[in-house]
Write an enzyme that holds these catalytic residues in place. Sequence first.
Site, PDB file in Angstrom:
ATOM      1  N   ASP A 119     110.825 117.589 -23.236  1.00 53.54           N
ATOM      2  CA  ASP A 119     109.393 117.612 -22.935  1.00 53.54           C
ATOM      3  C   ASP A 119     108.593 116.862 -23.998  1.00 53.54           C
ATOM      4  OD1 ASP A 119     107.083 118.235 -21.599  1.00 53.54           O
ATOM      5  OD2 ASP A 119     107.333 120.407 -21.731  1.00 53.54           O
ATOM      6  N   ASP A 176     101.245 120.775 -14.981  1.00 54.59           N
ATOM      7  CA  ASP A 176     101.653 122.170 -14.889  1.00 54.59           C
ATOM      8  C   ASP A 176     100.937 122.876 -13.739  1.00 54.59           C
ATOM      9  OD1 ASP A 176     103.110 121.661 -17.126  1.00 54.59           O
ATOM     10  OD2 ASP A 176     102.334 123.339 -18.292  1.00 54.59           O
TER      11      ASP A 176
END
Length: 958
Positions: free
Chosen positions: A474, A534
């Site tokens: 990430d 997200d």
Amino acid sequence: MKCTYIYKSAAAILLLGMLYTSTMSAQVSQKIELDNRLLKIRFDKVTRTWSLYENTSAEWRTVLQNASVSLTAFHPDSAYITLGAGEPKRSVGDLEPVREPQSGVDVRGNIERYTDAIGAGKKMNIRIENPQARWEIAIVLYDKKKACTISLMVKNTSNDSWRMNELHLLDVGKAGYLQFGTGNVLMHVNGYQSWSNSEVAKLDSVTRPASFWSTLFHEPDANRSTLLGFITNSASTNSFRTRRFDLTDGELRFESVSDIKTLQLSPGGEFHSDRVLISLEASPAEHLEQYGQYLQMFSPQVNKPFTPSIIRPVPMTGKDAVPTGWCSWYYYYQHISEDSILQNLNFAARHLKSAGLRFIQIDDGFQIAAGDWDMNGRFPHGHKWMVDQIHQKGFFSGLWVAPFAVAESSSVYKEHRDWLLRNADGSPREYFANDWWGGRIFSLDPSHPAVQSWLENLFYMITSQWGYDYVKIDFLYFAHEGGKYHANVTSAQAYQMGLNAIRKGVGSDKFILGCGAPLGSSVGFVDGMRIGGDVYAGWDGVTPGVNAAAQRTFYHDNVWYDDPDCLIVRDPLTADQARAWASVVALSGQMNMLSDKLSALPPDRVDLLKMTLPSYGVPATPVDLFTPPNEDGLLLRSADGQSILKLPGKWKFAVGDSIAYREPGLDDNGWDEMPVPSRWENAGYAGVDSFVWYRVKFSFPPGWKKGPVTFSFGKIDDCDQTFLNGRLIGETGALPPNYASEWTAFREYIISDSVVTWDGENTLAVRVYDGGGPGGIYSIRRLNLPSVWNLSVNKDFEKWNVVGVFNWSKTGVSTTITPARVGLSSRKTYIAYELWSDTYLGEMNKELPMSLGPTSSKILSIHEKQDRPFILSTSRHITQGATDIVNERWDAKNRTLTVTSDNLINGEYHVVVYEPSGYSLTKVIAPLKTEMSKISESVEKITLHISGKNKVVWKMVF
């Protein structure tokens, strides 16, 4: 020769092929032409420009006129060097050229046969030399294809070093243009990295959309699309920047931009560009799909699990299938522990493993600090023990890591500061501060050999010693943002050095999921990729995932498996909303990672999750992706919709909180001005995570019809209370002390006419709270979500369609599905069944009208009508038979339908069968308990009670 320019910083510009407006008499020797009967390329040796034409039935249509190649670089003596001939006819950014004549330029060209992964064709080689540089341009035109590619090698033949800036392989300025037939053009805008938004925008004369890696222009009125896309992205960060669109003549000025700012080109040095594709096709969806295939063809050759064969469907069994699993982040966030992982592991083993769940992934929160990836005190037994627990339950294990992130409290930061990525002034490049990551966060420099060794060793330990089968890497953009690298490389080259080291450590048999990743430069190195921001538990929290799944579907199963982000089905999502999000995940065929507290879900939500497992792998087509975008925000509309007032783009702004700020009589003359939309961090307010207020004043024009007013506002990070003339008109999210973010929600508030001042000034005041990260009224664009998704199921025994029809709005809608809309023949008759209502919809030949409630979906199984019985729908999976019906064999003599069902789970398995006239089901022969029930005169439902079997061969006798 030196040429000087007026500009705000020291820079140099090298221009190849200056654009021109005057008409020049062309002699044969001045032109080099390449023609495949579909497209024609003409290079002008005098102007150093080239044009592209399409062969229509009547004439050669201009596609691209007078394109050139240009390079800007910073030069030691602050002078501008200009390569090319003729006077410049435009400025570059803020540059205003003052140019002297140039001599000593040699232009040569030849054409040769050429073959690559796209196919056979011819290559036009253009070589241009002068005392400062040598340019070698390669333009390839493919046989029987409306496609060409362009690439460049430039060599510094001067005595000075150049600090590179931007390369423009396609520099189309005032005298050049991309030609469209009308002013009605839609542009597919692709964001820079995983979390960046993608959308379909409508070109106009004001906005200047920019797209990374690729873009596509669709002309609905001409049924034509033009794709521009880099098929390699290893040399630079590549994008397309529009300049000006002329609505009258359909001419677009634009440029491709290859960012090479961190590279120094010494005397004698060469730079080899990436390769850009220009392609013409009718269907925009098929065009993007083809581009995805080309990306894989030219990707770096890395041995890894994902190796697409462009053969579908993707295998649904085995380790190389599209991953499905459970992720800890979207329920627990950083507050995870051994117990929370084990609780969900045990539940998944009992209830979801048999349905097709394969991975258990531990996300952010386990680590000591960013850079120290051992487990913290909440995981006392450590990584190896945790992995063993997961493996013992029959799952693969996954781990989240931010590989380039380094916290100031980490041992890496304390012991190896020389490993950090630097700013131009030599200071460590700081990204943000995060308490649970360990304080201020910096990035490793992936071009440093010691960092590459450290990354390789870290991921070898994660996969080979700790035993993880899957890593989610990430915040990858850290290493791609430029700065001062250890090696003389571009940011894209440095980034790929880091990815290559990670892949070496992980090995060729383990799965890598990229996240927060620059998309183009990641192609070839990862097996899966997050393609959106997200999600969170809420309707406005999951719809961005829908948008990502639609906009970036062309990557899926071509260069990696798309991850639209986690499937969440818990409250506050209603049952309809949970079904809609689950249906998009299932129909998209993309990765499916769950992220609820599994044991807290009611049984019907667990059953819904089972219906999304396993991933079918084959992507549905978002049918109406290329439709004009919805209306923007900052708009006031009258009750009859006839009057619209656009609010100004600059508002008063103040940090702090006082309820008095809502009052219309407040003196806000001392407040700063803030552009709306924008992030306040980009306007001088970095690090503000608190309350702020916005204020703007407006008046309604004469003739406005009085009544309730609809205020289409925009998106606010994170939550707001909005007041008109001191009275609350709406709020989204929750302010402290009960803080709840709704940063992806588009605000639309209804204003009572009693609040409005009709004949005077109105004051709009917005109280905003940001709990961390960026803040502000940051967007006035709605999501333009496709309402129809069409999945073609192709089996050896039958082909059918599963069509998802969605209502993304918060009011009911009516719509119509026609055969043509989902790629079927209008001359045939089809039979339709709806999954959620368990309803037989009857025959469909011309159209199928339907109504949908707010934020809901209908999932249709559509089969061509046959003169013998066939399966119409099943309850095992949202794809209604695609994952579970392995074979279907009709024995006309014995009037028997033999079915092989696989991927079954314990419980009731419903199979809906269509019986044409003359057939009636008499019995079911199966090695388990069965029941039969009539739905209509021609439709029967069979219930098989599955217990302990995942594959059953059974028969229906008619």
